[in-house]
Motif scaffolding. Structure first.
Motif, PDB file in Angstrom:
ATOM      1  N   LYS A  26      -4.540   6.100  -5.743  1.00 12.57           N
ATOM      2  CA  LYS A  26      -5.198   4.776  -5.324  1.00 12.57           C
ATOM      3  C   LYS A  26      -4.199   3.682  -4.815  1.00 12.57           C
ATOM      4  O   LYS A  26      -4.572   2.772  -4.086  1.00 12.57           O
ATOM      5  N   ARG A  27      -2.945   3.982  -5.242  1.00 10.82           N
ATOM      6  CA  ARG A  27      -1.913   2.856  -4.771  1.00 10.82           C
ATOM      7  C   ARG A  27      -0.910   3.412  -3.899  1.00 10.82           C
ATOM      8  O   ARG A  27      -0.258   2.490  -3.134  1.00 10.82           O
ATOM      9  N   PHE A  28      -0.699   4.910  -3.796  1.00 16.25           N
ATOM     10  CA  PHE A  28       0.196   5.443  -2.936  1.00 16.25           C
ATOM     11  C   PHE A  28      -0.386   6.428  -2.052  1.00 16.25           C
ATOM     12  O   PHE A  28      -1.277   7.056  -2.297  1.00 16.25           O
ATOM     13  N   PHE A  29       0.083   6.382  -0.914  1.00 13.61           N
ATOM     14  CA  PHE A  29      -0.394   7.265   0.147  1.00 13.61           C
ATOM     15  C   PHE A  29       0.818   8.067   1.033  1.00 13.61           C
ATOM     16  O   PHE A  29       1.707   7.342   1.380  1.00 13.61           O
ATOM     17  N   SER A  36       0.670   0.694  -1.268  1.00 11.56           N
ATOM     18  CA  SER A  36      -0.401  -0.179  -0.419  1.00 11.56           C
ATOM     19  C   SER A  36      -0.020  -1.795  -0.525  1.00 11.56           C
ATOM     20  O   SER A  36       0.038  -2.367   0.461  1.00 11.56           O
ATOM     21  N   ASP A  37       0.719  -2.106  -1.777  1.00 15.77           N
ATOM     22  CA  ASP A  37       1.131  -3.639  -1.717  1.00 15.77           C
ATOM     23  C   ASP A  37       2.425  -3.820  -1.054  1.00 15.77           C
ATOM     24  O   ASP A  37       3.057  -4.906  -1.254  1.00 15.77           O
ATOM     25  N   ALA A  38       2.933  -2.817  -0.388  1.00  9.39           N
ATOM     26  CA  ALA A  38       4.189  -2.959   0.406  1.00  9.39           C
ATOM     27  C   ALA A  38       3.928  -3.211   1.872  1.00  9.39           C
ATOM     28  O   ALA A  38       5.042  -3.422   2.560  1.00  9.39           O
ATOM     29  N   SER A  50       1.217   9.641  10.523  1.00 11.49           N
ATOM     30  CA  SER A  50       0.933  10.996  11.635  1.00 11.49           C
ATOM     31  C   SER A  50      -0.217  10.942  12.021  1.00 11.49           C
ATOM     32  O   SER A  50      -1.275  10.480  11.305  1.00 11.49           O
ATOM     33  N   ARG A  51      -0.372  11.595  13.255  1.00 11.57           N
ATOM     34  CA  ARG A  51      -1.693  11.383  13.790  1.00 11.57           C
ATOM     35  C   ARG A  51      -2.933  12.160  12.985  1.00 11.57           C
ATOM     36  O   ARG A  51      -4.116  11.718  12.662  1.00 11.57           O
ATOM     37  N   ALA A  52      -2.610  13.203  12.389  1.00 10.05           N
ATOM     38  CA  ALA A  52      -3.434  13.885  11.343  1.00 10.05           C
ATOM     39  C   ALA A  52      -3.942  13.143  10.143  1.00 10.05           C
ATOM     40  O   ALA A  52      -5.061  13.522   9.621  1.00 10.05           O
ATOM     41  N   ARG A  53      -3.164  12.112   9.877  1.00 12.77           N
ATOM     42  CA  ARG A  53      -3.450  11.489   8.774  1.00 12.77           C
ATOM     43  C   ARG A  53      -3.789  10.031   8.825  1.00 12.77           C
ATOM     44  O   ARG A  53      -4.097   9.397   7.813  1.00 12.77           O
ATOM     45  N   VAL A  54      -4.179   9.813  10.099  1.00 12.95           N
ATOM     46  CA  VAL A  54      -4.634   8.326  10.305  1.00 12.95           C
ATOM     47  C   VAL A  54      -6.090   7.995   9.786  1.00 12.95           C
ATOM     48  O   VAL A  54      -6.346   7.114   9.340  1.00 12.95           O
ATOM     49  N   SER A  55      -7.001   8.843  10.005  1.00 12.74           N
ATOM     50  CA  SER A  55      -8.464   8.505   9.342  1.00 12.74           C
ATOM     51  C   SER A  55      -8.391   8.436   7.957  1.00 12.74           C
ATOM     52  O   SER A  55      -8.849   7.580   7.240  1.00 12.74           O
ATOM     53  N   SER A  56      -7.710   9.311   6.998  1.00 19.44           N
ATOM     54  CA  SER A  56      -7.564   9.319   5.606  1.00 19.44           C
ATOM     55  C   SER A  56      -6.778   8.092   5.209  1.00 19.44           C
ATOM     56  O   SER A  56      -7.336   7.331   4.208  1.00 19.44           O
ATOM     57  N   PHE A  57      -5.717   7.834   5.827  1.00 18.35           N
ATOM     58  CA  PHE A  57      -5.053   6.580   5.563  1.00 18.35           C
ATOM     59  C   PHE A  57      -5.976   5.112   5.732  1.00 18.35           C
ATOM     60  O   PHE A  57      -5.768   4.330   4.912  1.00 18.35           O
ATOM     61  N   LEU A  58      -6.567   5.283   6.920  1.00 16.96           N
ATOM     62  CA  LEU A  58      -7.391   3.951   7.182  1.00 16.96           C
ATOM     63  C   LEU A  58      -8.488   3.807   5.945  1.00 16.96           C
ATOM     64  O   LEU A  58      -8.895   2.798   5.256  1.00 16.96           O
ATOM     65  N   GLU A  59      -9.074   4.976   5.469  1.00 17.45           N
ATOM     66  CA  GLU A  59     -10.215   4.767   4.496  1.00 17.45           C
ATOM     67  C   GLU A  59      -9.372   4.567   3.056  1.00 17.45           C
ATOM     68  O   GLU A  59      -9.935   3.832   2.123  1.00 17.45           O
ATOM     69  N   TRP A  60      -8.342   4.981   2.761  1.00 15.66           N
ATOM     70  CA  TRP A  60      -7.687   4.710   1.506  1.00 15.66           C
ATOM     71  C   TRP A  60      -7.012   3.127   1.708  1.00 15.66           C
ATOM     72  O   TRP A  60      -7.304   2.311   0.886  1.00 15.66           O
ATOM     73  N   PHE A  61      -6.567   2.856   2.952  1.00 16.44           N
ATOM     74  CA  PHE A  61      -6.047   1.281   2.891  1.00 16.44           C
ATOM     75  C   PHE A  61      -7.152   0.393   2.982  1.00 16.44           C
ATOM     76  O   PHE A  61      -7.005  -0.803   2.379  1.00 16.44           O
ATOM     77  N   GLU A  62      -8.423   0.645   3.212  1.00 15.03           N
ATOM     78  CA  GLU A  62      -9.424  -0.408   3.043  1.00 15.03           C
ATOM     79  C   GLU A  62     -10.012  -0.424   2.042  1.00 15.03           C
ATOM     80  O   GLU A  62     -11.012  -1.300   1.568  1.00 15.03           O
ATOM     81  N   LYS A  63      -9.720   0.418   1.123  1.00 12.10           N
ATOM     82  CA  LYS A  63     -10.510   0.264  -0.272  1.00 12.10           C
ATOM     83  C   LYS A  63      -9.758  -0.743  -1.285  1.00 12.10           C
ATOM     84  O   LYS A  63      -8.671  -1.224  -0.917  1.00 12.10           O
TER      85      LYS A  63
END
Length: 316
Positions: A259-262, A272-274, A303-316
């Motif tokens: 929840k905090r690290f990706f 996330s808080d960095a 990385s390109r393959a992780r962009v979608s998952s990153f945005l979902e995680w970052f918006e939470k």
């Protein structure tokens, strides 16, 4: 698929149904099985466009055939009251209206009730068997009924045929609905069990760093990001300090709260808080800017393959 307008799908299949009726009439071929296949195809494409679950789609296929047959029969009889006795005209017009009603009825129901959407690329791949089973069963039922009625010398379009088809499709619907509810209950049980295991997951609260003859504890809350370089792994704190670790980045990732690290790439895990901001780059990648005071020792590109998952995680 998502770019195709609803009216193109519905009107297109309605015209195609009408054309099949006319062509089959002049060629002397039965059109029931072809029309059934076209109706199922329209339902599948609409549900796929709306990214609905395959279980919902499978049940909709069965219901569309039940209501389609009943509605088509009623409309054909209604048309015969006003138009001359022309079998191909009645049948083609009734088929066109029925297809329009089924298509727009399904779209209206989806828009109003808004069933749960799914990730098409995942769920359709894993549960495509539901669609194949529904299509195969409906097709076989229509074929079996036609053969039975032909053997019993029952005239098509009679009340006996209507009752037989409706009963058969309703039976299949009940079977599929029971399987669907059972599958939903099983998925909810698995999801609940997974969430419970996630809640009970003992994530680390601190890492122990060995520096020569000293042992330095680094609280996880102070970690800004972790990265790997050649064969070594490092922790970078919010105060800008960098500490080496004996563990691999894969091992570190499993000890951090997701929840905090990706993990933005194979070589970096970030908190996330960095993150101060995220910028778009060429090639559909993202560049991360750290908050002031944290030193940048690594490439902080998502990385390109992780962009979608990153945005979902970052918006939470």
């Amino acid at each position: 698929m998502n770019n195709i307008k609803d009216w193109i799908l519905v009107h297109g299949f309605a015209l195609l149904h009408c054309a099949v009726v006319i062509v089959c009439f002049f060629l002397g071929f039965p059109d029931a099985l072809i029309l059934t296949l076209l109706t199922m195809t329209m339902v599948v494409l609409i549900c796929l466009k709306k990214t609905l679950s395959v279980q919902f789609t499978a049940i909709t296929i069965i219901l569309a055939n039940v209501f389609g047959y009943i509605l088509g029969t009623l409309i054909a009889k209604f048309i015969s009251l006003f138009l001359a006795e022309d079998l191909v005209l009645h049948h083609s017009l009734a088929t066109f209206i029925t297809t329009e009603a089924l298509g727009w009825g399904l779209i209206l129901f989806i828009n109003k009730q808004n069933p749960q959407r799914v990730k098409k690329e995942v769920l359709w791949k894993e549960n495509i068997g539901w669609i194949i089973a529904a299509v195969a069963i409906v097709f076989m039922i229509r074929l079996a009924i036609d053969l039975i009625l032909s053997w019993a010398k029952i005239t098509p379009g009679t009340t006996t045929q209507t009752i037989a088809e409706v009963c058969a499709f309703c039976l299949v619907f009940l079977i599929f609905f029971a399987l669907y509810m059972r599958n939903q209950a099983e998925m909810e049980r698995i999801e609940e069990k997974f969430l419970q295991s996630q809640d009970n997951q003992p994530y680390k609260e601190k890492f122990i760093i060995h520096l020569n003859n000293r042992i330095v504890p680094v609280p996880v809350k102070d970690i800004a990001y972790c990265y790997a370089e050649t064969k070594s792994s490092y922790i970078v704190t919010r105060s800008g300090l960098r500490h080496p670790l004996d563990e691999s980045l894969d091992a570190i990732e499993g000890q951090l709260d997701p929840k905090r690290f990706f993990r933005i790439s194979r070589s970096c895990i970030i908190a996330s808080d960095a993150i101060s901001s995220v910028s778009k780059m060429a090639g559909s990648r993202l560049d991360i800017t750290l908050i002031e005071g944290i030193q940048n020792f690594s490439d902080l590109t998502v990385s390109r393959a992780r962009v979608s998952s990153f945005l979902e995680w970052f918006e939470k």
